[in-house]
Design an enzyme around this catalytic site. Structure first.
Site, PDB file in Angstrom:
ATOM      1  N   LYS A  72      40.946 -56.348 -36.934  1.00 14.99           N
ATOM      2  CA  LYS A  72      40.534 -57.521 -36.150  1.00 14.99           C
ATOM      3  C   LYS A  72      41.158 -58.806 -36.704  1.00 14.99           C
ATOM      4  CE  LYS A  72      36.038 -56.912 -36.758  1.00 14.99           C
ATOM      5  NZ  LYS A  72      35.972 -55.730 -37.640  1.00 14.99           N
ATOM      6  N   ARG A  99      27.513 -59.241 -34.284  1.00 14.06           N
ATOM      7  CA  ARG A  99      27.317 -57.939 -34.922  1.00 14.06           C
ATOM      8  C   ARG A  99      25.963 -57.341 -34.614  1.00 14.06           C
ATOM      9  NH1 ARG A  99      31.315 -58.952 -39.401  1.00 14.06           N
ATOM     10  NH2 ARG A  99      31.411 -57.166 -40.763  1.00 14.06           N
ATOM     11  N   ARG A 135      38.632 -56.673 -52.985  1.00 10.49           N
ATOM     12  CA  ARG A 135      37.395 -57.175 -52.376  1.00 10.49           C
ATOM     13  C   ARG A 135      36.263 -56.240 -52.738  1.00 10.49           C
ATOM     14  NH1 ARG A 135      37.477 -58.549 -45.990  1.00 10.49           N
ATOM     15  NH2 ARG A 135      35.365 -57.714 -46.037  1.00 10.49           N
ATOM     16  N   ARG A 153      28.774 -50.431 -44.960  1.00 11.23           N
ATOM     17  CA  ARG A 153      29.219 -51.345 -43.890  1.00 11.23           C
ATOM     18  C   ARG A 153      29.469 -50.570 -42.589  1.00 11.23           C
ATOM     19  NH1 ARG A 153      34.217 -53.990 -46.532  1.00 11.23           N
ATOM     20  NH2 ARG A 153      34.344 -55.254 -44.648  1.00 11.23           N
ATOM     21  N   ARG A 207      43.373 -51.570 -49.215  1.00 10.26           N
ATOM     22  CA  ARG A 207      43.014 -52.991 -49.317  1.00 10.26           C
ATOM     23  C   ARG A 207      42.233 -53.256 -50.601  1.00 10.26           C
ATOM     24  NH1 ARG A 207      40.002 -55.740 -44.226  1.00 10.26           N
ATOM     25  NH2 ARG A 207      38.102 -54.930 -45.173  1.00 10.26           N
TER      26      ARG A 207
HETATM   27  P1  AMP Z   1      33.786 -59.038 -42.592  1.00 11.97           P
HETATM   28  O1  AMP Z   1      34.878 -59.709 -43.338  1.00 11.97           O
HETATM   29  O2  AMP Z   1      33.708 -59.453 -41.141  1.00 11.97           O
HETATM   30  O3  AMP Z   1      33.790 -57.531 -42.734  1.00 11.97           O
HETATM   31  O4  AMP Z   1      32.419 -59.547 -43.235  1.00 11.97           O
HETATM   32  C1  AMP Z   1      32.119 -59.359 -44.610  1.00 11.97           C
HETATM   33  C2  AMP Z   1      30.615 -59.376 -44.805  1.00 11.97           C
HETATM   34  O5  AMP Z   1      30.079 -60.639 -44.390  1.00 11.97           O
HETATM   35  C3  AMP Z   1      29.838 -58.355 -43.983  1.00 11.97           C
HETATM   36  O6  AMP Z   1      29.786 -57.079 -44.605  1.00 11.97           O
HETATM   37  C4  AMP Z   1      28.457 -59.008 -43.911  1.00 11.97           C
HETATM   38  O7  AMP Z   1      27.765 -58.886 -45.137  1.00 11.97           O
HETATM   39  C5  AMP Z   1      28.819 -60.479 -43.733  1.00 11.97           C
HETATM   40  N1  AMP Z   1      28.999 -60.826 -42.313  1.00 11.97           N
HETATM   41  C6  AMP Z   1      30.149 -61.229 -41.698  1.00 11.97           C
HETATM   42  N2  AMP Z   1      29.952 -61.476 -40.405  1.00 11.97           N
HETATM   43  C7  AMP Z   1      28.637 -61.224 -40.170  1.00 11.97           C
HETATM   44  C8  AMP Z   1      27.820 -61.265 -39.008  1.00 11.97           C
HETATM   45  N3  AMP Z   1      28.309 -61.622 -37.815  1.00 11.97           N
HETATM   46  N4  AMP Z   1      26.503 -60.943 -39.146  1.00 11.97           N
HETATM   47  C9  AMP Z   1      25.989 -60.598 -40.343  1.00 11.97           C
HETATM   48  N5  AMP Z   1      26.706 -60.513 -41.470  1.00 11.97           N
HETATM   49  C10 AMP Z   1      28.016 -60.824 -41.396  1.00 11.97           C
END
Ligand code: AMP
Length: 186
Positions: free
Chosen positions: A13, A88, A133, A144, A127
């Site tokens: 994404k 989400r 990360r 996740r 990654r």
């Molecule tokens: P991402 O980089 O989008 O995978 O986000 C990393 C982490 O941030 C996720 O595993 C969640 O802990 C938090 N996070 C990001 N976006 C959201 C969202 N829309 N709702 C809840 N938690 C989020």
């Protein structure tokens, strides 16, 4: 154009959002990036979300909805928004509808990037080695993925019912995925 890029973590994404930004001038709104920036800055918000993020959980709807609201206001007049990693949950999707409606706008398209689990795991392993990360480690990544399947995937039939959902093969080469997304935007 308001586009939701939909898919599990590591579906591509972020990569595709950046390409859309450079081709169309749309604004990328990645809640993951915003939360990581908050952590890096050491803000109170960053400290509040750190543990949840490191465990692969979802931070509360209120927090991410506020972040999106702020960004929509900051970039009012933008040619379009790409929502990356948001919404989400059903609560977030409903809030997004309200936020856009109050600005005379709406979700136009939802593009789902289809990537199978074996490919997701192989991408995230790479990654993790390259970027380190913390939430890409195998145990956290599986948490996740589970969250995605439980809380996020249920949005798919809703957007399909609204006639907004398009599916693109996310396992293809980056350029081919972009071409599929462009087609969905027509
Ligand atoms: P991402 O980089 O989008 O995978 O986000 C990393 C982490 O941030 C996720 O595993 C969640 O802990 C938090 N996070 C990001 N976006 C959201 C969202 N829309 N709702 C809840 N938690 C989020």
């Amino acid at each position: 154009m308001n586009l939701i890029l939909f898919g599990p973590p590591a579906a591509g994404k972020g990569t595709q959002a950046k390409r859309l930004v450079s081709h169309h001038g749309y604004i990328q709104l990645s809640t993951g990036d915003m939360l990581r920036a908050a952590r890096k800055s050491g803000s109170e918000l960053g400290q509040r979300v750190a543990k949840i993020m490191d465990e692969g959980g979802l931070v509360s709807d209120d927090i991410v909805i506020d972040l999106i609201d702020e960004q929509l206001t900051q970039h009012s007049g933008a040619a379009g928004f790409i929502f990356d990693g948001f919404p989400r949950t059903i609560g977030q999707a409903e809030a997004l509808d309200r936020l856009l409606e109050s600005r005379g706008s709406q979700v136009d398209r939802v593009v789902r990037l289809l990537v199978d689990e074996a490919q997701l795991i192989s991408r995230v392993t790479k990654r993790f080695q390259e970027e380190g990360r913390k939430d890409d480690n195998p145990e956290t990544f599986s948490a996740r993925l589970e969250k995605y399947n439980e809380d996020t995937a249920p949005l798919l039939p809703i957007y399909a019912g609204q006639g907004k959902l398009h599916e693109v093969d996310g396992m293809a080469a980056v350029e081919a995925v972009s071409a599929g997304i462009e087609q969905a935007l027509q």
